[in-house]
Motif scaffolding. Structure first.
Motif, PDB file in Angstrom:
ATOM      1  N   LEU A   4       0.782  -1.193   0.190  1.00  0.00           N
ATOM      2  CA  LEU A   4      -0.029   0.115  -0.025  1.00  0.00           C
ATOM      3  C   LEU A   4       0.754   1.202  -0.036  1.00  0.00           C
ATOM      4  O   LEU A   4       1.769   1.437   0.736  1.00  0.00           O
ATOM      5  CB  LEU A   4      -0.923  -0.063   1.222  1.00  0.00           C
ATOM      6  N   ARG A   5       0.420   2.201  -0.828  1.00  0.00           N
ATOM      7  CA  ARG A   5       1.293   3.462  -0.962  1.00  0.00           C
ATOM      8  C   ARG A   5       0.417   4.483  -0.039  1.00  0.00           C
ATOM      9  O   ARG A   5      -0.771   4.733  -0.457  1.00  0.00           O
ATOM     10  CB  ARG A   5       1.473   3.927  -2.329  1.00  0.00           C
ATOM     11  N   LYS A   6       1.093   5.254   0.861  1.00  0.00           N
ATOM     12  CA  LYS A   6       0.478   6.518   1.415  1.00  0.00           C
ATOM     13  C   LYS A   6       0.367   7.525   0.630  1.00  0.00           C
ATOM     14  O   LYS A   6       0.907   7.497  -0.475  1.00  0.00           O
ATOM     15  CB  LYS A   6       1.528   6.532   2.704  1.00  0.00           C
ATOM     16  N   SER A   7      -0.270   8.593   1.141  1.00  0.00           N
ATOM     17  CA  SER A   7      -0.645   9.675   0.330  1.00  0.00           C
ATOM     18  C   SER A   7       0.544  10.598  -0.149  1.00  0.00           C
ATOM     19  O   SER A   7       0.628  11.266  -1.051  1.00  0.00           O
ATOM     20  CB  SER A   7      -1.723  10.498   1.111  1.00  0.00           C
ATOM     21  N   ASN A   8       1.713  10.396   0.532  1.00  0.00           N
ATOM     22  CA  ASN A   8       2.887  11.052   0.652  1.00  0.00           C
ATOM     23  C   ASN A   8       3.651  10.126  -0.376  1.00  0.00           C
ATOM     24  O   ASN A   8       4.854  10.651  -0.365  1.00  0.00           O
ATOM     25  CB  ASN A   8       3.610  11.382   1.920  1.00  0.00           C
ATOM     26  N   GLY A   9       3.314   9.004  -0.957  1.00  0.00           N
ATOM     27  CA  GLY A   9       4.247   8.183  -1.564  1.00  0.00           C
ATOM     28  C   GLY A   9       4.986   7.221  -0.854  1.00  0.00           C
ATOM     29  O   GLY A   9       5.552   6.167  -1.561  1.00  0.00           O
ATOM     30  N   ALA A  10       5.002   7.356   0.367  1.00  0.00           N
ATOM     31  CA  ALA A  10       5.927   6.228   1.091  1.00  0.00           C
ATOM     32  C   ALA A  10       5.123   4.844   1.225  1.00  0.00           C
ATOM     33  O   ALA A  10       3.738   4.914   1.091  1.00  0.00           O
ATOM     34  CB  ALA A  10       6.089   6.864   2.549  1.00  0.00           C
ATOM     35  N   LYS A  11       5.810   3.844   1.273  1.00  0.00           N
ATOM     36  CA  LYS A  11       5.239   2.467   1.464  1.00  0.00           C
ATOM     37  C   LYS A  11       4.669   2.047   2.869  1.00  0.00           C
ATOM     38  O   LYS A  11       5.359   2.540   3.809  1.00  0.00           O
ATOM     39  CB  LYS A  11       6.342   1.358   1.005  1.00  0.00           C
ATOM     40  N   ASP A  12       3.397   1.833   2.814  1.00  0.00           N
ATOM     41  CA  ASP A  12       2.920   1.374   4.173  1.00  0.00           C
ATOM     42  C   ASP A  12       3.568   0.222   4.719  1.00  0.00           C
ATOM     43  O   ASP A  12       4.223  -0.462   4.074  1.00  0.00           O
ATOM     44  CB  ASP A  12       1.361   1.056   3.993  1.00  0.00           C
ATOM     45  N   ALA A  13       3.835   0.156   6.235  1.00  0.00           N
ATOM     46  CA  ALA A  13       4.776  -0.867   6.681  1.00  0.00           C
ATOM     47  C   ALA A  13       4.135  -2.220   6.737  1.00  0.00           C
ATOM     48  O   ALA A  13       4.793  -3.057   7.080  1.00  0.00           O
ATOM     49  CB  ALA A  13       5.101  -0.454   8.099  1.00  0.00           C
ATOM     50  N   ARG A  14       3.012  -2.316   6.448  1.00  0.00           N
ATOM     51  CA  ARG A  14       2.282  -3.487   6.394  1.00  0.00           C
ATOM     52  C   ARG A  14       2.640  -4.340   5.213  1.00  0.00           C
ATOM     53  O   ARG A  14       2.484  -3.897   3.924  1.00  0.00           O
ATOM     54  CB  ARG A  14       0.708  -3.360   6.707  1.00  0.00           C
ATOM     55  N   THR A  15       2.667  -5.784   5.383  1.00  0.00           N
ATOM     56  CA  THR A  15       2.720  -6.553   4.073  1.00  0.00           C
ATOM     57  C   THR A  15       1.986  -7.847   4.253  1.00  0.00           C
ATOM     58  O   THR A  15       1.990  -8.353   5.263  1.00  0.00           O
ATOM     59  CB  THR A  15       4.243  -7.249   3.905  1.00  0.00           C
ATOM     60  N   PRO A  16       0.955  -8.014   3.018  1.00  0.00           N
ATOM     61  CA  PRO A  16       0.098  -8.821   3.168  1.00  0.00           C
ATOM     62  C   PRO A  16       0.537 -10.603   3.351  1.00  0.00           C
ATOM     63  O   PRO A  16       1.642 -10.768   2.851  1.00  0.00           O
ATOM     64  CB  PRO A  16      -0.512  -8.769   1.812  1.00  0.00           C
ATOM     65  N   ALA A  17      -0.280 -11.349   3.859  1.00  0.00           N
ATOM     66  CA  ALA A  17       0.106 -12.504   3.939  1.00  0.00           C
ATOM     67  C   ALA A  17      -1.053 -13.553   3.930  1.00  0.00           C
ATOM     68  O   ALA A  17      -2.497 -12.986   4.331  1.00  0.00           O
ATOM     69  CB  ALA A  17       1.003 -12.939   5.258  1.00  0.00           C
ATOM     70  N   ILE A  18      -1.038 -14.761   3.552  1.00  0.00           N
ATOM     71  CA  ILE A  18      -2.099 -15.589   3.856  1.00  0.00           C
ATOM     72  C   ILE A  18      -1.799 -16.706   4.804  1.00  0.00           C
ATOM     73  O   ILE A  18      -0.672 -17.459   4.608  1.00  0.00           O
ATOM     74  CB  ILE A  18      -2.394 -16.217   2.484  1.00  0.00           C
ATOM     75  N   TRP A  19      -2.671 -16.900   5.947  1.00  0.00           N
ATOM     76  CA  TRP A  19      -2.146 -18.227   6.785  1.00  0.00           C
ATOM     77  C   TRP A  19      -3.514 -18.671   7.446  1.00  0.00           C
ATOM     78  O   TRP A  19      -4.597 -18.450   6.993  1.00  0.00           O
ATOM     79  CB  TRP A  19      -1.374 -17.704   7.957  1.00  0.00           C
ATOM     80  N   ILE A  20      -3.482 -19.402   8.280  1.00  0.00           N
ATOM     81  CA  ILE A  20      -4.486 -20.122   9.068  1.00  0.00           C
ATOM     82  C   ILE A  20      -4.732 -19.663  10.244  1.00  0.00           C
ATOM     83  O   ILE A  20      -3.956 -19.712  11.334  1.00  0.00           O
ATOM     84  CB  ILE A  20      -4.395 -21.861   9.060  1.00  0.00           C
ATOM     85  N   SER A  21      -5.943 -19.216  10.591  1.00  0.00           N
ATOM     86  CA  SER A  21      -6.327 -18.468  11.871  1.00  0.00           C
ATOM     87  C   SER A  21      -6.351 -19.581  12.914  1.00  0.00           C
ATOM     88  O   SER A  21      -6.700 -20.635  12.948  1.00  0.00           O
ATOM     89  CB  SER A  21      -7.780 -17.937  11.833  1.00  0.00           C
ATOM     90  N   ASN A  22      -5.842 -19.033  14.212  1.00  0.00           N
ATOM     91  CA  ASN A  22      -6.036 -19.826  15.450  1.00  0.00           C
ATOM     92  C   ASN A  22      -7.307 -19.579  16.397  1.00  0.00           C
ATOM     93  O   ASN A  22      -7.569 -20.236  17.143  1.00  0.00           O
ATOM     94  CB  ASN A  22      -4.835 -19.529  16.345  1.00  0.00           C
ATOM     95  N   GLY A  23      -8.331 -18.743  15.722  1.00  0.00           N
ATOM     96  CA  GLY A  23      -9.402 -18.373  16.357  1.00  0.00           C
ATOM     97  C   GLY A  23      -9.332 -17.486  17.512  1.00  0.00           C
ATOM     98  O   GLY A  23     -10.228 -17.338  18.322  1.00  0.00           O
ATOM     99  N   THR A  24      -8.236 -16.777  17.583  1.00  0.00           N
ATOM    100  CA  THR A  24      -8.021 -15.878  18.846  1.00  0.00           C
ATOM    101  C   THR A  24      -8.306 -14.357  18.491  1.00  0.00           C
ATOM    102  O   THR A  24      -8.303 -14.107  17.327  1.00  0.00           O
ATOM    103  CB  THR A  24      -6.664 -16.142  19.249  1.00  0.00           C
ATOM    104  N   GLY A  25      -8.481 -13.676  19.594  1.00  0.00           N
ATOM    105  CA  GLY A  25      -8.605 -12.304  19.473  1.00  0.00           C
ATOM    106  C   GLY A  25      -9.795 -11.905  18.554  1.00  0.00           C
ATOM    107  O   GLY A  25     -11.075 -12.509  18.766  1.00  0.00           O
ATOM    108  N   ARG A  26      -9.559 -10.897  17.793  1.00  0.00           N
ATOM    109  CA  ARG A  26     -10.883 -10.312  16.883  1.00  0.00           C
ATOM    110  C   ARG A  26     -11.188 -11.377  15.785  1.00  0.00           C
ATOM    111  O   ARG A  26     -12.246 -11.197  15.054  1.00  0.00           O
ATOM    112  CB  ARG A  26     -10.516  -9.207  16.331  1.00  0.00           C
ATOM    113  N   ASP A  27     -10.435 -12.247  15.612  1.00  0.00           N
ATOM    114  CA  ASP A  27     -10.672 -13.312  14.358  1.00  0.00           C
ATOM    115  C   ASP A  27     -11.968 -14.140  15.116  1.00  0.00           C
ATOM    116  O   ASP A  27     -12.896 -14.275  14.084  1.00  0.00           O
ATOM    117  CB  ASP A  27      -9.704 -14.503  14.423  1.00  0.00           C
ATOM    118  N   GLY A  28     -12.107 -14.483  16.357  1.00  0.00           N
ATOM    119  CA  GLY A  28     -13.265 -15.053  16.834  1.00  0.00           C
ATOM    120  C   GLY A  28     -13.184 -16.696  16.731  1.00  0.00           C
ATOM    121  O   GLY A  28     -12.350 -17.106  15.799  1.00  0.00           O
TER     122      GLY A  28
END
Length: 223
Positions: free
Chosen positions: A168-192
């Motif tokens: 993701l590019r921020k409005s100032n052109g810098a890259k957002d620090a998040r990088t996407p991934a795909i994994w398997i949920s443990n069902g904890t926290g906000r996942d439910g």
């Protein structure tokens, strides 16, 4: 940076042939979401199948036509549908890295996919230049989802993967620090708890390491 190793994972992709992949996307309704006729999808897959080097190739729909938010719920693991984490409402704004060009067409092919198990416990910041040195290209998020749609075994607990070709590019052109991934949920926290063992599209910080996440990549893309 960890020592660079050749891209050789223990997991071996065993993709269906391209016509079977096309039927899978039609069964899931991806072609309708993408505005592509079923006949066009079948024709593209059939033509690609007879071309040299089609074996082991992944059929993908361009993210402009079928974004991650539309594809993620189609994922399945142990009967559980996939989902995008609640703190990634901007998932569809993650676009290919500068210099990573997807074919300019609704349908295209991805060759030589690897899960990148040998890079587990690397950070995205470390993995990206190493993949480039090896002549490989990181998968974008939708490509990773397409892979798991066609080969669910590509996603297994403790051996999941990142798709650092999307950022993701921020409005100032810098890259957002998040990088996407795909994994398997443990069902904890906000996942439910009801989402335990469900396929999960989420993110990790670009500078962090995770022992259970490799870096999915390919040898190239073509029409």
């Amino acid at each position: 940076m960890p020592e660079t190793a050749p891209v050789t994972s223990t997991f071996r992709p065993e993709l269906p042939d391209l016509p079977a992949q096309a039927e899978r996307l039609i069964e899931l309704g991806v072609h309708e979401r993408a505005g592509v006729a079923a006949a066009e999808l079948r024709s593209f897959a059939a033509a690609a199948e007879v071309s040299e080097g089609a074996a082991g190739t992944l059929l993908a729909v361009h993210p402009d036509r079928a974004p991650a938010s539309a594809l993620a719920p189609l994922l399945r693991h142990e009967g559980k549908p996939g989902f995008v984490v609640t703190d990634m409402p901007d998932v569809d704004l993650f676009t290919p890295l500068e210099g990573l060009a997807l074919p300019d067409a609704p349908l295209y092919l991805i060759t030589g996919i690897d899960r990148g198990d040998q890079m587990a416990d690397w950070s995205p910041n470390e993995a990206l230049p190493a993949l480039g040195e090896q002549g490989r290209t990181p998968l974008v998020l939708t490509e990773g989802i397409h892979w798991v749609l066609q080969q669910p075994a590509a996603l297994e607990r403790n051996h999941c993967f990142m798709t650092i070709g999307s950022r993701l590019r921020k409005s100032n052109g810098a890259k957002d620090a998040r990088t996407p991934a795909i994994w398997i949920s443990n069902g904890t926290g906000r996942d439910g708890g009801e989402r335990r063992n469900a396929p999960k599209v989420g993110w990790c910080w670009a500078g962090n390491r995770h022992t259970w996440l490799g870096f999915a990549s390919a040898t190239g893309r073509r029409l």
